[in-house]
Design a protein around this motif. Structure first.
Motif, PDB file in Angstrom:
ATOM      1  N   PHE A  41      34.611  65.045  31.450  1.00 19.99           N
ATOM      2  CA  PHE A  41      35.331  63.778  31.581  1.00 19.99           C
ATOM      3  C   PHE A  41      36.778  63.993  31.162  1.00 19.99           C
ATOM      4  CE2 PHE A  41      34.285  63.917  27.148  1.00 19.99           C
ATOM      5  CZ  PHE A  41      35.354  63.306  26.514  1.00 19.99           C
ATOM      6  N   VAL A  42      37.625  63.026  31.529  1.00 18.49           N
ATOM      7  CA  VAL A  42      39.037  63.055  31.148  1.00 18.49           C
ATOM      8  C   VAL A  42      39.364  61.754  30.421  1.00 18.49           C
ATOM      9  CG1 VAL A  42      41.426  63.289  31.912  1.00 18.49           C
ATOM     10  CG2 VAL A  42      39.596  64.417  33.186  1.00 18.49           C
ATOM     11  N   ASP A  43      39.985  61.880  29.278  1.00 14.26           N
ATOM     12  CA  ASP A  43      40.421  60.736  28.492  1.00 14.26           C
ATOM     13  C   ASP A  43      41.728  60.202  29.066  1.00 14.26           C
ATOM     14  OD1 ASP A  43      41.070  58.886  26.548  1.00 14.26           O
ATOM     15  OD2 ASP A  43      41.482  60.366  24.980  1.00 14.26           O
ATOM     16  N   LEU A  44      41.671  59.009  29.661  1.00 14.66           N
ATOM     17  CA  LEU A  44      42.860  58.337  30.187  1.00 14.66           C
ATOM     18  C   LEU A  44      43.110  57.039  29.425  1.00 14.66           C
ATOM     19  CD1 LEU A  44      42.315  58.755  34.054  1.00 14.66           C
ATOM     20  CD2 LEU A  44      43.665  60.200  32.536  1.00 14.66           C
ATOM     21  N   SER A  45      42.691  57.015  28.167  1.00 11.13           N
ATOM     22  CA  SER A  45      42.721  55.764  27.421  1.00 11.13           C
ATOM     23  C   SER A  45      44.122  55.338  26.996  1.00 11.13           C
ATOM     24  CB  SER A  45      41.821  55.866  26.191  1.00 11.13           C
ATOM     25  OG  SER A  45      42.276  56.868  25.299  1.00 11.13           O
ATOM     26  N   HIS A  46      45.137  56.149  27.313  1.00  9.34           N
ATOM     27  CA  HIS A  46      46.516  55.732  27.048  1.00  9.34           C
ATOM     28  C   HIS A  46      47.064  54.837  28.151  1.00  9.34           C
ATOM     29  CE1 HIS A  46      46.882  58.859  29.950  1.00  9.34           C
ATOM     30  NE2 HIS A  46      48.174  59.079  29.804  1.00  9.34           N
ATOM     31  N   ARG A  47      46.349  54.728  29.264  1.00  8.50           N
ATOM     32  CA  ARG A  47      46.820  53.904  30.369  1.00  8.50           C
ATOM     33  C   ARG A  47      46.672  52.427  30.036  1.00  8.50           C
ATOM     34  NH1 ARG A  47      47.975  56.271  35.041  1.00  8.50           N
ATOM     35  NH2 ARG A  47      47.421  54.446  36.297  1.00  8.50           N
ATOM     36  N   GLY A  48      47.531  51.613  30.640  1.00 11.68           N
ATOM     37  CA  GLY A  48      47.447  50.180  30.433  1.00 11.68           C
ATOM     38  C   GLY A  48      46.268  49.583  31.189  1.00 11.68           C
ATOM     39  N   VAL A  49      45.640  48.578  30.606  1.00 13.44           N
ATOM     40  CA  VAL A  49      44.539  47.859  31.244  1.00 13.44           C
ATOM     41  C   VAL A  49      44.908  46.383  31.322  1.00 13.44           C
ATOM     42  CG1 VAL A  49      42.110  47.194  31.097  1.00 13.44           C
ATOM     43  CG2 VAL A  49      42.809  49.502  30.429  1.00 13.44           C
ATOM     44  N   VAL A  50      44.871  45.847  32.531  1.00  6.91           N
ATOM     45  CA  VAL A  50      45.253  44.459  32.790  1.00  6.91           C
ATOM     46  C   VAL A  50      44.118  43.785  33.540  1.00  6.91           C
ATOM     47  CG1 VAL A  50      46.895  42.936  33.976  1.00  6.91           C
ATOM     48  CG2 VAL A  50      47.708  45.033  32.867  1.00  6.91           C
ATOM     49  N   GLU A  90      57.859  49.395  42.212  1.00  8.38           N
ATOM     50  CA  GLU A  90      58.026  49.026  40.811  1.00  8.38           C
ATOM     51  C   GLU A  90      56.756  49.236  39.997  1.00  8.38           C
ATOM     52  OE1 GLU A  90      59.555  45.046  40.528  1.00  8.38           O
ATOM     53  OE2 GLU A  90      61.602  45.697  41.010  1.00  8.38           O
ATOM     54  N   HIS A  91      55.590  48.969  40.579  1.00  2.00           N
ATOM     55  CA  HIS A  91      54.330  49.115  39.862  1.00  2.00           C
ATOM     56  C   HIS A  91      53.265  49.658  40.805  1.00  2.00           C
ATOM     57  CE1 HIS A  91      55.571  47.011  36.199  1.00  2.00           C
ATOM     58  NE2 HIS A  91      56.178  46.138  36.982  1.00  2.00           N
ATOM     59  N   ALA A  92      52.338  50.406  40.236  1.00  8.88           N
ATOM     60  CA  ALA A  92      51.156  50.877  40.972  1.00  8.88           C
ATOM     61  C   ALA A  92      49.924  50.447  40.182  1.00  8.88           C
ATOM     62  CB  ALA A  92      51.179  52.390  41.147  1.00  8.88           C
ATOM     63  N   LEU A  93      48.986  49.776  40.866  1.00  7.97           N
ATOM     64  CA  LEU A  93      47.793  49.248  40.227  1.00  7.97           C
ATOM     65  C   LEU A  93      46.560  49.867  40.862  1.00  7.97           C
ATOM     66  CD1 LEU A  93      50.038  46.781  40.615  1.00  7.97           C
ATOM     67  CD2 LEU A  93      48.260  45.452  39.479  1.00  7.97           C
ATOM     68  N   TYR A  94      45.582  50.217  40.030  1.00  4.36           N
ATOM     69  CA  TYR A  94      44.317  50.786  40.485  1.00  4.36           C
ATOM     70  C   TYR A  94      43.228  49.779  40.129  1.00  4.36           C
ATOM     71  CZ  TYR A  94      47.311  54.769  41.017  1.00  4.36           C
ATOM     72  OH  TYR A  94      48.348  55.594  41.407  1.00  4.36           O
ATOM     73  N   LEU A  95      42.676  49.112  41.156  1.00  2.50           N
ATOM     74  CA  LEU A  95      41.956  47.866  41.002  1.00  2.50           C
ATOM     75  C   LEU A  95      40.474  47.965  41.313  1.00  2.50           C
ATOM     76  CD1 LEU A  95      44.460  45.856  43.218  1.00  2.50           C
ATOM     77  CD2 LEU A  95      44.367  45.635  40.753  1.00  2.50           C
ATOM     78  N   VAL A  96      39.713  47.044  40.701  1.00  2.83           N
ATOM     79  CA  VAL A  96      38.344  46.759  41.109  1.00  2.83           C
ATOM     80  C   VAL A  96      38.026  45.351  40.635  1.00  2.83           C
ATOM     81  CG1 VAL A  96      37.230  47.666  39.017  1.00  2.83           C
ATOM     82  CG2 VAL A  96      35.982  47.658  41.202  1.00  2.83           C
ATOM     83  N   THR A 101      36.233  39.037  37.448  1.00  6.57           N
ATOM     84  CA  THR A 101      37.502  39.527  36.903  1.00  6.57           C
ATOM     85  C   THR A 101      38.007  40.692  37.738  1.00  6.57           C
ATOM     86  OG1 THR A 101      36.812  38.921  34.656  1.00  6.57           O
ATOM     87  CG2 THR A 101      38.620  40.502  34.853  1.00  6.57           C
ATOM     88  N   VAL A 102      39.290  40.709  38.011  1.00  7.53           N
ATOM     89  CA  VAL A 102      39.935  41.893  38.576  1.00  7.53           C
ATOM     90  C   VAL A 102      40.418  42.753  37.418  1.00  7.53           C
ATOM     91  CG1 VAL A 102      41.878  42.780  39.911  1.00  7.53           C
ATOM     92  CG2 VAL A 102      40.653  40.767  40.716  1.00  7.53           C
ATOM     93  N   TRP A 103      39.960  43.995  37.411  1.00  6.44           N
ATOM     94  CA  TRP A 103      40.375  44.971  36.410  1.00  6.44           C
ATOM     95  C   TRP A 103      41.352  45.945  37.059  1.00  6.44           C
ATOM     96  CZ3 TRP A 103      38.239  45.297  31.358  1.00  6.44           C
ATOM     97  CH2 TRP A 103      37.210  44.374  31.095  1.00  6.44           C
ATOM     98  N   ALA A 104      42.414  46.261  36.346  1.00  6.79           N
ATOM     99  CA  ALA A 104      43.392  47.223  36.859  1.00  6.79           C
ATOM    100  C   ALA A 104      43.840  48.140  35.735  1.00  6.79           C
ATOM    101  CB  ALA A 104      44.603  46.509  37.452  1.00  6.79           C
ATOM    102  N   HIS A 105      43.972  49.427  36.045  1.00  6.12           N
ATOM    103  CA  HIS A 105      44.668  50.295  35.096  1.00  6.12           C
ATOM    104  C   HIS A 105      45.984  50.730  35.719  1.00  6.12           C
ATOM    105  CE1 HIS A 105      43.560  54.214  36.954  1.00  6.12           C
ATOM    106  NE2 HIS A 105      42.330  53.749  37.080  1.00  6.12           N
ATOM    107  N   VAL A 106      46.974  50.893  34.851  1.00  2.00           N
ATOM    108  CA  VAL A 106      48.344  51.147  35.279  1.00  2.00           C
ATOM    109  C   VAL A 106      48.944  52.228  34.398  1.00  2.00           C
ATOM    110  CG1 VAL A 106      48.629  48.793  36.139  1.00  2.00           C
ATOM    111  CG2 VAL A 106      49.280  49.323  33.775  1.00  2.00           C
ATOM    112  N   GLU A 107      50.127  52.690  34.760  1.00  2.00           N
ATOM    113  CA  GLU A 107      50.776  53.752  33.991  1.00  2.00           C
ATOM    114  C   GLU A 107      51.031  53.326  32.545  1.00  2.00           C
ATOM    115  OE1 GLU A 107      51.511  56.918  34.616  1.00  2.00           O
ATOM    116  OE2 GLU A 107      50.489  56.716  36.537  1.00  2.00           O
ATOM    117  N   PRO A 108      50.925  54.270  31.612  1.00  2.00           N
ATOM    118  CA  PRO A 108      51.136  53.938  30.198  1.00  2.00           C
ATOM    119  C   PRO A 108      52.478  53.256  29.972  1.00  2.00           C
ATOM    120  CG  PRO A 108      50.328  56.188  30.426  1.00  2.00           C
ATOM    121  CD  PRO A 108      50.623  55.710  31.810  1.00  2.00           C
ATOM    122  N   GLY A 109      52.436  52.145  29.250  1.00  2.00           N
ATOM    123  CA  GLY A 109      53.656  51.446  28.885  1.00  2.00           C
ATOM    124  C   GLY A 109      54.218  50.514  29.931  1.00  2.00           C
TER     125      GLY A 109
END
Length: 321
Positions: A41-50, A90-96, A101-109
């Motif tokens: 697995f890869v730890d991507l827990s620094h990414r933003g979650v919206v 300006e932004h890239a969102l990775y959605l489901v 609820t729509v969950w998205a992770h985005v670039e850190p910060g």
């Protein structure tokens, strides 16, 4: 966010925007091979979650994003962009969407600026936007992984693997079961091999989606109006983007790996020739050797021999000239 998984044996922190997670755990190529084989697995827990909740969440997002999401099926992953009025990314969102609820992770910060924009566009729509970064961390399982997924966890599944939105309290217990851990450098090397652009790496202040091959995967050409759509339609129908993404095979005899921002020139012009592009991400791949993604001028011949700084490079087409 600083990950608790940085306490795992051998963890070396990343740098820059990725400093919150491990760059590697002591063996870059072993970690790459594990991911390529569908293990670990890869730890991507620094990414933003919206998250976006409310009855109007999909129809509202459909008005703002470059992707067609008004009828997004439950559990189907997608990706989308938010553009400026001039069509720059300006932004890239990775959605489901999980049905509520729509969950998205985005670039850190980037989540704070993203949420500020979304909040400014709520008007009378029945939606609530929340920053869940402090509560949830993203963990990536590679394609082919048979690792168990805890019940109730939201999963975003793509051809490249599965992204899990795990409660932060569960990160360490899950890592103990899902190992071996692979660092972000291994993940990035495979991303480069797969020609997948990343916001802030392959983009700058003037990047438009056509340059990176995001038309189709993140930009839907048959949907209604959204900010920046005029530029998208004009370039698609009437012209070509000024730059294009390429994949580079770099000379493996060189000890130095040209990093992001390294200038690219035509080899025939030598190291003092005119700049025609620059490296965006470089990596050492466990099979291909040193490789990179780069942006070059659209009219650079596809068979041209290139120099990245002083390193010889051969290009593979990602975005057609």
């Amino acid at each position: 966010m600083k990950s608790p998984l940085l306490t795992l044996p051998g963890a070396v922190p990343g740098e820059g925007v990725d400093e919150g997670v491990a760059a590697h755990y002591g063996d870059l190529f072993r970690e790459q091979r594990a991911l390529a084989d569908g293990t670990g697995f890869v730890d991507l827990s620094h990414r933003g979650v919206v998250t976006v909740t409310g009855d109007d969440r999909l129809s509202w997002l459909h008005l703002l994003l470059t992707q067609h999401v008004s009828e997004l099926p439950v559990g189907q992953a997608t990706e989308a962009l938010i553009l400026s009025a001039n069509g720059h990314i300006e932004h890239a969102l990775y959605l489901v969407d999980d049905g509520a609820t729509v969950w998205a992770h985005v670039e850190p910060g980037t989540q704070e600026a993203l949420i500020a924009y979304l909040e400014s566009m709520k008007f009378f729509y029945r939606v609530e936007v929340a920053d869940r970064t402090a509560d949830y961390g993203v963990v990536h399982l590679p394609a082919g992984s048979i690792a168990e997924i805890p019940g109730g966890v939201v999963v975003r599944e793509t051809a490249y693997g599965r992204d899990l939105f795990l409660p932060r309290a569960d990160l360490e217990p899950y890592a103990a079961k899902a190992g071996p851990a692979a660092g972000l450098l291994a993940y990035e090397a495979l991303r480069v091999e797969q020609h997948r652009p990343r916001l802030g790496f392959e983009t700058d202040h003037r990047t438009i989606p056509h340059e990176l091959g995001w038309i189709g995967s993140a930009v839907h050409l048959q949907k209604g109006c959204y900010r920046g759509q005029e530029t998208v339609a004009r370039v698609h129908n009437l012209g070509k983007p000024p730059r294009r993404l390429v994949f580079l095979h770099l000379d493996g005899s060189e000890v130095h790996l040209p990093g992001p921002g390294a200038e690219i020139r035509l080899a025939d012009d030598g190291p003092d020739g005119r700049k025609i592009g620059f490296i965006t991400t470089s990596a050492r791949h466990h099979e291909l050797g040193p490789v990179a993604l780069a942006l070059v001028k659209r009219n650079v011949p596809v068979d041209a021999r290139l120099l990245a700084d002083t390193t010889a490079a051969a290009q593979e087409v990602v975005v057609e000239p």
